[in-house]
Design an enzyme around this catalytic site. Structure first.
Site: not given
Ligand code: ARG
Length: 457
Positions: A157, A278, A284, A291, A326
């Site tokens: 705590h 700072s 500082k 952080e 991605k």
């Molecule tokens: N750029 C697409 C992705 O990242 C690759 C696969 C695309 N496939 C498709 N049938 N459009 O998912």
């Protein structure tokens, strides 16, 4: 129209903004070398299986090598009109070696291609990350080894609880990082199988040899279901989950470093290289690095939630939604890589103020439990011993005394079981060193642990 690799069934050109909106090339250029690696193995297999001529395969492979060199030399400009990395590379190939380049995509789809590219890429990043995790682990171990005798307050705590060795505290973080590394190695094993051969979703009509490609690309085997192969993003989710847990651990360590480097604690000093000043307050020295790492935990959690939400309720098999996997994945990779790298260096250079830790450890009646344990060894049930020491502490608070300062008569006011050997139990060293069982904070237990870790690593 002419530029599109899939232009055949279309009569109207794609709207310019739609082109931009649907393109992934802007954020997936880091996949280029993996796309080419996968394509080379695929082309070689097509030749071996006599699906295309070996000479054609050789031409394709040489062409792909040339493209990779050009990319590395910064000589290639990727085109949004070509949508993604796969079609950018393939269009270059056809430009370079002529229509034979168009044979590369035989028995393959972008759907299985992207699945293999990301796996190859992620595998490489994981190997780098495992090395970074090992570096942080070893920095924590060195902190422990170099400061073996320093006693600090252990907290529950955030209230002083019992004294512990600073080395023990550092090794607690080592445990967390070791679990992170084992999680990462574990998920790497699970996704290291080749999805190529799934085609768009149903498999391929060509007599491909998936096992050969798998071995060529360093996979442990092949995926077992074509639909799952093109629609599985578990590996990205597992990685982002690993990353979220790791950042949670780093944020806890960050929080402690921030507290400890404040004037009020003064337990550690971070190297100037990891702090900033700072613009208005000359005194500082701000712990910016911990952080920021604490702050970056938020986006890494966000990436995990983004991926889970992205995949939720998606019907089989590939859906364009999945292109959205991605950026969160890449962002988590970049963030944990940066955070680990900088933490390993910062921990390695951190200076400890053992004197201040010791002063703090002596405050807050941190050896009260030791008095209770003493009474238990003299035969008092623990619950009663707890009561006795509770009263002793109240007396200390009222008289402004610390437990080791009490006279024997004062101790005996609370229990006649207490003799003058009590003073052997209420020092910081005695308290720490009494906790000898495996996993305890006694110096000998910590030394045993360090010896075990040194042997392991
Ligand atoms: N750029 C697409 C992705 O990242 C690759 C696969 C695309 N496939 C498709 N049938 N459009 O998912």
């Amino acid at each position: 129209m002419s530029q599109k690799l899939w232009g055949g069934r279309f009569t109207q050109p794609t709207d310019k903004f739609v082109e931009e909106f649907t393109a992934s090339i802007g954020f997936e250029q880091r996949l280029a070398e993996y796309d080419i690696r996968g394509s080379k193995a695929h082309a070689e297999m097509l030749g071996r299986q006599a699906i295309i001529a070996v000479a054609e395969a050789d031409q394709i492979i040489a062409g792909l090598d040339g493209i990779l060199k050009d990319i590395e030399a910064g000589k290639i400009e990727f085109s949004v009109a070509l949508e993604d990395i796969h079609m950018n590379v393939e269009a270059r190939l056809i430009e370079r070696i002529g229509p034979v380049g168009g044979k590369l995509h035989t028995g393959r789809s972008r759907n299985d291609q992207v699945a293999v590219d990301v796996r190859l890429y992620l595998r490489d990043e994981i190997d780098t990350l495992l090395a970074y995790l090992a570096k942080l682990e070893s920095a924590l171990i060195s902190q422990a080894e170099n400061n073996l005798d320093i006693i600090m307050p252990g907290y529950t705590h955030l209230q002083t609880a019992q004294p512990v060795l600073y080395s023990h505290h550092m090794l607690a973080y080592r445990e967390m990082i070791a679990r992170d590394a084992s999680r990462l190695a574990d998920l790497r094993k699970r996704f290291n199988v080749l999805p190529l051969g799934a085609g768009a979703l149903a498999g391929t009509t060509f007599p491909i040899d998936r096992e050969w490609v798998a071995e060529k690309l360093g996979f442990d085997g092949v995926t077992r279901n074509s639909l799952d192969s093109v629609s599985d993003r578990d590996f990205a989710i597992e990685f982002c989950s690993f990353a979220a847990i790791l950042m949670m651990h780093l944020s806890r360590l960050a929080e402690e470093l921030i507290l400890w480097s404040s004037a009020d604690f003064s337990f550690i000093e971070l190297s100037d290289a990891f702090c900033t000043g700072s613009s208005i307050m000359p005194q500082k020295k701000n712990p910016d690095v911990p952080e920021l790492v604490r702050g970056k935990t938020g986006r890494v959690y966000g990436n995990l939630i983004a991926l889970l939400t992205l995949m939720k309720s998606l019907p089989l098999a590939y859906n364009k939604d999945m292109q959205e996997d991605k950026e969160p994945l890449f962002d988590s990779i970049d963030t944990v890589k940066g955070s680990l790298k900088i933490f390993a260096e910062m921990i390695a250079e951190m200076k400890v103020r053992g004197d201040n830790m010791r002063i703090a450890a002596a405050r807050g009646f941190s050896t009260a439990t030791d008095v209770a344990d003493y009474c238990v060894r003299k035969g008092l049930p623990f619950r009663q011993a707890h009561e006795v020491v509770g009263k002793t502490v109240r007396y200390c608070v009222e008289t402004g005394k610390d437990i080791p300062e009490l006279t024997l008569d004062e101790f005996r006011e609370f229990s006649a079981l207490i003799d003058d050997d009590i003073y052997d139990y209420v020092t910081l060293e005695a308290s720490v060193n009494a906790r000898k069982a495996t996993g305890g904070t006694a110096r000998e237990a910590v030394e045993r642990e360090l010896a075990r870790l040194r042997k392991e690593n």
